[in-house]
Design an enzyme around this catalytic site. Structure first.
Site, PDB file in Angstrom:
ATOM      1  N   GLU A   1     -12.094   6.006   4.958  1.00  0.00           N
ATOM      2  CA  GLU A   1     -11.655   6.700   6.174  1.00  0.00           C
ATOM      3  C   GLU A   1     -12.925   7.147   6.907  1.00  0.00           C
ATOM      4  O   GLU A   1     -13.325   8.308   6.873  1.00  0.00           O
ATOM      5  CB  GLU A   1     -10.750   7.875   5.797  1.00  0.00           C
ATOM      6  CG  GLU A   1      -9.490   7.398   5.091  1.00  0.00           C
ATOM      7  CD  GLU A   1      -8.739   8.494   4.343  1.00  0.00           C
ATOM      8  OE1 GLU A   1      -9.170   9.669   4.422  1.00  0.00           O
ATOM      9  OE2 GLU A   1      -7.736   8.184   3.683  1.00  0.00           O
TER      10      GLU A   1
ATOM     11  N   ASN B   1       1.789  11.749   5.609  1.00  0.00           N
ATOM     12  CA  ASN B   1       0.924  10.916   6.444  1.00  0.00           C
ATOM     13  C   ASN B   1       1.379  10.970   7.904  1.00  0.00           C
ATOM     14  O   ASN B   1       2.398  10.395   8.273  1.00  0.00           O
ATOM     15  CB  ASN B   1       0.955   9.476   5.932  1.00  0.00           C
ATOM     16  CG  ASN B   1      -0.254   8.667   6.372  1.00  0.00           C
ATOM     17  OD1 ASN B   1      -0.242   7.455   6.341  1.00  0.00           O
ATOM     18  ND2 ASN B   1      -1.312   9.327   6.776  1.00  0.00           N
TER      19      ASN B   1
ATOM     20  N   HIS C   1      -3.369  16.192  -2.895  1.00  0.00           N
ATOM     21  CA  HIS C   1      -3.724  16.345  -1.488  1.00  0.00           C
ATOM     22  C   HIS C   1      -3.471  17.759  -0.969  1.00  0.00           C
ATOM     23  O   HIS C   1      -3.849  18.081   0.160  1.00  0.00           O
ATOM     24  CB  HIS C   1      -2.941  15.338  -0.630  1.00  0.00           C
ATOM     25  CG  HIS C   1      -3.435  13.922  -0.756  1.00  0.00           C
ATOM     26  ND1 HIS C   1      -3.689  13.321  -1.961  1.00  0.00           N
ATOM     27  CD2 HIS C   1      -3.717  12.979   0.186  1.00  0.00           C
ATOM     28  CE1 HIS C   1      -4.103  12.081  -1.763  1.00  0.00           C
ATOM     29  NE2 HIS C   1      -4.130  11.844  -0.461  1.00  0.00           N
TER      30      HIS C   1
ATOM     31  N   ARG D   1     -11.255  32.339  47.229  1.00  0.00           N
ATOM     32  CA  ARG D   1     -11.060  31.233  48.160  1.00  0.00           C
ATOM     33  C   ARG D   1     -10.797  29.904  47.443  1.00  0.00           C
ATOM     34  O   ARG D   1     -10.066  29.046  47.940  1.00  0.00           O
ATOM     35  CB  ARG D   1     -12.316  31.113  49.028  1.00  0.00           C
ATOM     36  CG  ARG D   1     -12.138  30.221  50.202  1.00  0.00           C
ATOM     37  CD  ARG D   1     -13.362  30.062  51.089  1.00  0.00           C
ATOM     38  NE  ARG D   1     -14.542  30.815  50.750  1.00  0.00           N
ATOM     39  CZ  ARG D   1     -15.789  30.373  50.912  1.00  0.00           C
ATOM     40  NH1 ARG D   1     -15.988  29.160  51.394  1.00  0.00           N
ATOM     41  NH2 ARG D   1     -16.821  31.119  50.615  1.00  0.00           N
TER      42      ARG D   1
ATOM     43  N   TYR E   1       0.832  -1.210   0.000  1.00  0.00           N
ATOM     44  CA  TYR E   1       0.000   0.000   0.000  1.00  0.00           C
ATOM     45  C   TYR E   1       0.865   1.258   0.000  1.00  0.00           C
ATOM     46  O   TYR E   1       1.791   1.406   0.815  1.00  0.00           O
ATOM     47  CB  TYR E   1      -0.914   0.017   1.230  1.00  0.00           C
ATOM     48  CG  TYR E   1      -1.671   1.323   1.391  1.00  0.00           C
ATOM     49  CD1 TYR E   1      -2.762   1.602   0.583  1.00  0.00           C
ATOM     50  CD2 TYR E   1      -1.269   2.281   2.315  1.00  0.00           C
ATOM     51  CE1 TYR E   1      -3.451   2.801   0.702  1.00  0.00           C
ATOM     52  CE2 TYR E   1      -1.937   3.477   2.454  1.00  0.00           C
ATOM     53  CZ  TYR E   1      -3.037   3.736   1.643  1.00  0.00           C
ATOM     54  OH  TYR E   1      -3.701   4.925   1.757  1.00  0.00           O
TER      55      TYR E   1
ATOM     56  N   TYR F   1     -15.868  32.767  46.291  1.00  0.00           N
ATOM     57  CA  TYR F   1     -15.278  31.577  45.687  1.00  0.00           C
ATOM     58  C   TYR F   1     -14.131  31.933  44.738  1.00  0.00           C
ATOM     59  O   TYR F   1     -13.162  31.182  44.614  1.00  0.00           O
ATOM     60  CB  TYR F   1     -16.322  30.797  44.889  1.00  0.00           C
ATOM     61  CG  TYR F   1     -17.393  30.121  45.708  1.00  0.00           C
ATOM     62  CD1 TYR F   1     -17.398  30.175  47.099  1.00  0.00           C
ATOM     63  CD2 TYR F   1     -18.412  29.407  45.078  1.00  0.00           C
ATOM     64  CE1 TYR F   1     -18.389  29.547  47.841  1.00  0.00           C
ATOM     65  CE2 TYR F   1     -19.402  28.775  45.808  1.00  0.00           C
ATOM     66  CZ  TYR F   1     -19.395  28.855  47.189  1.00  0.00           C
ATOM     67  OH  TYR F   1     -20.371  28.237  47.902  1.00  0.00           O
TER      68      TYR F   1
ATOM     69  N   PHE G   1      -1.820   6.846  12.234  1.00  0.00           N
ATOM     70  CA  PHE G   1      -2.085   8.194  11.715  1.00  0.00           C
ATOM     71  C   PHE G   1      -3.304   8.842  12.361  1.00  0.00           C
ATOM     72  O   PHE G   1      -3.532  10.041  12.202  1.00  0.00           O
ATOM     73  CB  PHE G   1      -2.324   8.132  10.198  1.00  0.00           C
ATOM     74  CG  PHE G   1      -3.399   7.140   9.820  1.00  0.00           C
ATOM     75  CD1 PHE G   1      -4.738   7.412  10.041  1.00  0.00           C
ATOM     76  CD2 PHE G   1      -3.056   5.916   9.285  1.00  0.00           C
ATOM     77  CE1 PHE G   1      -5.723   6.484   9.717  1.00  0.00           C
ATOM     78  CE2 PHE G   1      -4.039   4.981   8.953  1.00  0.00           C
ATOM     79  CZ  PHE G   1      -5.381   5.270   9.174  1.00  0.00           C
TER      80      PHE G   1
END
Length: 654
Positions: free
Chosen positions: A529, A307, A194, A398, A164, A395, A444
């Protein structure tokens, strides 16, 4: 011969210059000649002699006088921009936003190196690399590991095995086998296709962090990158040749594909690049100006470059470092406010926190004790209200150890996640040279840093939320016993009225930003994906939340120092007086209304530079490391029976 790169409209032109005694006007005319030479209509320029223009350096955008000689104002290989007067044609020139980058004309090339091995880089190191404080080199062991990993890749390609991303397409095309003569084209195509991000580019500092982190991960030797390509990346980093990386476009699985592709695209000599020398220009010109050549990708190298979770993690490293800095300083700011509002130190008694022993809570209470009234550091302000009739504080004062404490503990949790991720192999597939295997997995996926950064935003936001309520108390005369909005002649002067509004608006904005991005997932890549982390947005919004927290605390610090003015001549403790003096070194007291934003920004910068922490740190550390008996001030609001002193008072709690 000298050469200069001139940007006109949408083109970059190289102009040779034999004689640097020629003027800037001559350079402009020579560039225009080259521009119109290949334009059918002369680029719309009817008469070059009548064309008026201005010339400015790309670096800093400083205007150049047309009568100056080139040798006096430019250096060889400088980049300049020519803007034609009255020109309405669009330009793709990208200027750095003012104030975004410190890597400008004042940039000095670092001399020191950080050695990367893929296993020992820290978030602090990474932020310093982003700031341009160091160059990078590989350890000998990292070089050997990278070479071994690449040898396995070469064997697989030679034997024409199906793996791959090496000999197949990616994503939905994982089953498509690519011919061996097209493997280089495959890697280049993956990077180009990409590179689909949008939005403003990352600042140079953040791009340096991104590039440095990708180099560190590749140095682990599990990516199959060649040593030649990795060294080319290091050379680009050391020269600060930084690709145009849009901040939007990653879903955080399969890694940060879009931003890392843009990072790789510039290294290939395509798209845009920035350097301190050139500003923004075409990547091939920037590389050439620094004596570098574009990277030529080998099988799997495109995938190896893009990647991984480095966008999420590099921004996350900055976020957690800034969060840690502001959390420490939040305790100092709150302690000063407590002094101004005449609060008690009783709530920070070590016994209270020993019976609820969260580390962050104990640490914050200890910081408060080291800064506030004690036998070691007496406070005239505290002594002035020793016998008041108040039983306990609100508060927001404190409960600082409890509220600030969980922020500190969360930061430490996130820091561990980020530092682990910094030194993790997040590729797919992963090359195991010793086993002789390349295995597909899911490293990834950005869920780890995504979740951690969502936690970080939620936790750190609370520092601003509680700070804004203290700001309200400082502004409100019925709660503070101080003049309304901390100013004299109220009505004529509005004082800090709208500064409080600003703080409130930032806190409100943070509430929306704190919605976790990692609870969302959208299936991508034709359902291959099908679960993603949305970690890119988690990182970007965490940084925005932290910036807002810094700004809110800057406003509180300004107001606390202004409150001190109304309590004079009484003085607070020595460490808090040092903090007051630091603030007054950049901002004068508020006597009557003036332009306020610069004051807020000046104090914000003190916090960014950690100067508030550095002033108080010696006193805090001395309290932690030396035996200083814990003070138990007498107060009618804290009754006790006579009994032996608690043994806990004789030890320091770590």
């Amino acid at each position: 011969m000298h050469r200069f790169t001139v940007h006109i409209r949408d083109e970059w032109l190289t102009v040779p210059c034999r004689d640097t005694s020629n003027t800037v006007q001559w350079l402009g005319h020579e560039a225009l000649k080259r521009y119109i030479k290949n334009k059918p209509d002369n680029g719309g320029i009817k008469n070059m002699k009548d064309t008026r223009f201005i010339v400015r350096r790309c670096q800093g955008l400083g205007l150049l006088d047309e009568d100056d000689t080139i040798g006096n104002v430019l250096e060889d290989n400088d980049f300049v921009e020519l803007a034609i007067e009255g020109d309405t044609m669009s330009t793709d020139h990208i200027s750095c936003q003012p104030g975004v980058s410190h890597l400008t004309a004042a940039y000095k090339e670092p001399r020191e190196y950080i050695s990367l091995d893929g296993n020992s880089l820290t978030s602090t190191d990474l932020v310093n690399l982003g700031k341009g404080l160091y160059k990078i080199k590989l350890t000998p062991e990292a070089e050997r590991t990278v070479v071994q990993s690449r040898e396995l890749l070469n064997t697989i390609v030679t034997e024409n095995k199906v793996v791959y991303g090496v000999t197949t397409g990616v994503g939905k095309f994982a089953r498509t086998v690519i011919p061996i003569n097209k493997l280089k084209e495959l890697q280049e195509s993956v990077v180009r296709s990409h590179s689909a991000g949008v939005g403003n580019p990352l600042s140079p500092e953040r791009t340096r962090m991104l590039l440095a982190l990708r180099i560190n991960v590749l140095a682990k030797g599990y990516s199959g990158i060649s040593l030649e390509t990795l060294q080319a990346m290091i050379q680009a980093f050391n020269a600060s040749c930084l690709s145009f990386v849009p901040e939007k476009g990653t879903v955080g699985a399969s890694g940060d594909l879009a931003p890392l592709s843009h990072l790789a695209l510039g290294l290939m000599g395509e798209g845009k690049m920035w350097s301190p020398k050139s500003g923004w220009a075409d990547a091939k010109y920037v590389l050439e100006a620094h004596g570098l050549k574009p990277v030529s990708l080998k099988p799997k190298e495109g995938l190896a470059l893009i990647n991984g979770t480095q966008m999420i993690t590099s921004l996350g490293a900055e976020a957690v470092e800034r969060a840690q800095a502001i959390a420490q300083q939040a305790d100092i700011v709150a302690a000063l406010t407590l002094e101004v509002l005449k609060g008690t130190t009783k709530a920070f008694d070590s016994d209270i926190h020993a019976v609820r022993p969260h580390p962050g809570q104990i640490e914050v209470a200890q910081r408060f004790r080291s800064l506030l009234d004690s036998d070691h550091h007496p406070s005239q302000i505290a002594e002035s209200h020793r016998f008041c009739d108040r039983v306990q504080d609100a508060y927001t004062m404190r409960c600082c150890p409890q509220v600030h404490g969980i922020a500190n503990d969360t930061i430490k949790f996130v820091l561990n996640i980020i530092n682990t991720e910094i030194n993790s192999a997040t590729d797919n597939p992963i090359v195991f040279a010793e086993r002789g295997e390349i295995i597909s997995g899911g490293n990834f996926h950005g869920e780890y840093p995504a979740k951690a950064l969502d936690f970080l935003a939620i936790a750190v936001h609370e520092l601003a939320s509680i700070s804004e309520r203290r700001i309200e108390r400082l502004c409100n005369p019925s709660l503070s016993e101080l003049p309304a909005f901390l100013v004299t002649e109220g009505g004529l002067n509005s004082g800090f009225m709208i500064a409080h509004c600003t703080a409130a608006s930032l806190v409100s904005e943070n509430k929306g930003l704190c919605h976790p991005s990692s609870v969302d997932s959208l299936s991508t890549s034709a359902a291959t994906e099908d679960h993603v982390s949305m970690g890119g947005w988690a990182a970007r919004k965490a940084l925005r939340v932290i910036e807002h927290v810094e700004q809110v605390l800057a406003i509180e610090l300004l107001m606390a120092c202004q409150g001190i003015e109304f309590l004079r001549p009484l003085r607070t403790t020595i460490p808090l007086e040092k903090v007051y003096e630091l603030v007054r070194s950049v901002v004068k007291p508020w006597i009557k209304d003036r332009f306020m934003s610069p004051d807020i920004e000046a104090v914000h910068q003190l916090l960014l530079d950690q100067k508030v922490w550095n002033v108080a740190k010696p006193y805090i550390e001395k309290y932690q490391t030396e035996y200083i008996p814990e003070s138990q001030p007498i107060s009618p609001t804290a009754f006790s029976l006579e009994s032996p002193a608690s043994p806990r008072k004789r030890v320091r709690h770590e």
